[in-house]
Motif scaffolding. Structure first.
Motif, PDB file in Angstrom:
ATOM      1  N   LEU A  34      95.122 108.996  16.650  1.00  0.00           N
ATOM      2  CA  LEU A  34      94.196 109.654  15.741  1.00  0.00           C
ATOM      3  C   LEU A  34      94.835 109.662  14.356  1.00  0.00           C
ATOM      4  O   LEU A  34      96.067 109.662  14.229  1.00  0.00           O
ATOM      5  CB  LEU A  34      93.927 111.105  16.155  1.00  0.00           C
ATOM      6  N   ARG A  35      94.001 109.696  13.322  1.00  0.00           N
ATOM      7  CA  ARG A  35      94.505 109.867  11.968  1.00  0.00           C
ATOM      8  C   ARG A  35      93.848 111.078  11.347  1.00  0.00           C
ATOM      9  O   ARG A  35      92.617 111.128  11.206  1.00  0.00           O
ATOM     10  CB  ARG A  35      94.257 108.631  11.100  1.00  0.00           C
ATOM     11  N   LEU A  36      94.679 112.025  10.958  1.00  0.00           N
ATOM     12  CA  LEU A  36      94.193 113.210  10.259  1.00  0.00           C
ATOM     13  C   LEU A  36      94.275 112.975   8.761  1.00  0.00           C
ATOM     14  O   LEU A  36      95.194 112.314   8.274  1.00  0.00           O
ATOM     15  CB  LEU A  36      95.022 114.431  10.628  1.00  0.00           C
ATOM     16  N   SER A  37      93.316 113.538   8.051  1.00  0.00           N
ATOM     17  CA  SER A  37      93.302 113.462   6.590  1.00  0.00           C
ATOM     18  C   SER A  37      93.271 114.867   6.018  1.00  0.00           C
ATOM     19  O   SER A  37      92.687 115.775   6.612  1.00  0.00           O
ATOM     20  CB  SER A  37      92.072 112.700   6.100  1.00  0.00           C
TER      21      SER A  37
ATOM     22  N   GLY B  43      90.251 115.258  13.307  1.00  0.00           N
ATOM     23  CA  GLY B  43      90.609 115.707  14.645  1.00  0.00           C
ATOM     24  C   GLY B  43      89.587 115.267  15.672  1.00  0.00           C
ATOM     25  O   GLY B  43      88.532 114.720  15.340  1.00  0.00           O
ATOM     26  N   GLY B  44      89.913 115.487  16.950  1.00  0.00           N
ATOM     27  CA  GLY B  44      88.985 115.118  18.001  1.00  0.00           C
ATOM     28  C   GLY B  44      89.656 115.074  19.348  1.00  0.00           C
ATOM     29  O   GLY B  44      90.770 115.573  19.524  1.00  0.00           O
TER      30      GLY B  44
ATOM     31  N   GLN C 138      90.993 120.567  15.137  1.00  0.00           N
ATOM     32  CA  GLN C 138      91.417 120.562  16.537  1.00  0.00           C
ATOM     33  C   GLN C 138      91.741 119.146  16.995  1.00  0.00           C
ATOM     34  O   GLN C 138      90.944 118.223  16.792  1.00  0.00           O
ATOM     35  CB  GLN C 138      90.322 121.147  17.432  1.00  0.00           C
ATOM     36  N   VAL C 139      92.891 119.013  17.629  1.00  0.00           N
ATOM     37  CA  VAL C 139      93.276 117.763  18.287  1.00  0.00           C
ATOM     38  C   VAL C 139      93.479 118.082  19.761  1.00  0.00           C
ATOM     39  O   VAL C 139      94.282 118.954  20.108  1.00  0.00           O
ATOM     40  CB  VAL C 139      94.557 117.177  17.684  1.00  0.00           C
TER      41      VAL C 139
ATOM     42  N   HIS D  41      99.772 114.954  25.911  1.00  0.00           N
ATOM     43  CA  HIS D  41      99.002 116.177  26.157  1.00  0.00           C
ATOM     44  C   HIS D  41      99.584 117.344  25.364  1.00  0.00           C
ATOM     45  O   HIS D  41      98.841 118.189  24.839  1.00  0.00           O
ATOM     46  CB  HIS D  41      98.998 116.496  27.643  1.00  0.00           C
ATOM     47  N   GLU D  42     100.900 117.379  25.245  1.00  0.00           N
ATOM     48  CA  GLU D  42     101.540 118.482  24.527  1.00  0.00           C
ATOM     49  C   GLU D  42     101.326 118.442  23.028  1.00  0.00           C
ATOM     50  O   GLU D  42     101.739 119.363  22.315  1.00  0.00           O
ATOM     51  CB  GLU D  42     103.042 118.532  24.841  1.00  0.00           C
ATOM     52  N   ASP D  43     100.693 117.408  22.513  1.00  0.00           N
ATOM     53  CA  ASP D  43     100.311 117.369  21.095  1.00  0.00           C
ATOM     54  C   ASP D  43      99.008 118.121  20.848  1.00  0.00           C
ATOM     55  O   ASP D  43      98.595 118.291  19.697  1.00  0.00           O
ATOM     56  CB  ASP D  43     100.147 115.925  20.620  1.00  0.00           C
TER      57      ASP D  43
END
Length: 124
Positions: free
Chosen positions: A18-21, A9-10, A119-120, A88-90
């Motif tokens: 972004l890529r979440l793991s 996240g970031g 957190q994203v 933004h809504e993500d």
């Protein structure tokens, strides 16, 4: 038991990626599927995407179709969520979840194990 640890996240600008793991450990052989949910401030947690443990079937919320891709690296017991064209809504806390049951994967109560969340934040 299964343990889940999210990362990736970031803060990103709108239109970015972004890529979440989500790394799973423990009794991963018992799993049927893994999913991603998210919770924005003041809102209920909602389904984002899911993938069966064998990686055969995937499912997406309408709001992320065409922008997000879920995948799995078998050897690493890791599931990824590639998020492109972020809006933004993500913005939300994203949670990884796993289930050992043959269930409806879009339901929060279908999942037995949860990560701590990452957190994203998407700036507009």
């Amino acid at each position: 038991q299964v343990q889940l640890v999210e990362s990736g996240g970031g803060l990103v600008q709108a239109g970015g990626s972004l890529r979440l793991s989500c790394a799973a450990s423990g009794r991963t052989f018992s799993l049927y599927a893994m999913g991603w949910f998210r919770q924005a401030p003041g809102k209920e947690r909602e389904f984002v995407s899911a993938i069966t443990w064998g990686g055969v079937a995937t499912n997406y919320a309408d709001s992320v179709k065409g922008r997000f891709t879920i995948s799995r690296a078998n050897a690493k017991n890791t599931v990824y969520l590639q998020m492109n064209s972020l809006k933004h809504e993500d913005t939300a806390v994203y949670y990884c979840a796993a289930t050992a049951r043959l269930v409806v994967l879009t339901r929060e109560d279908s999942y037995d194990y949860w990560g701590q969340g990452t957190q994203v934040t998407v700036s507009s």
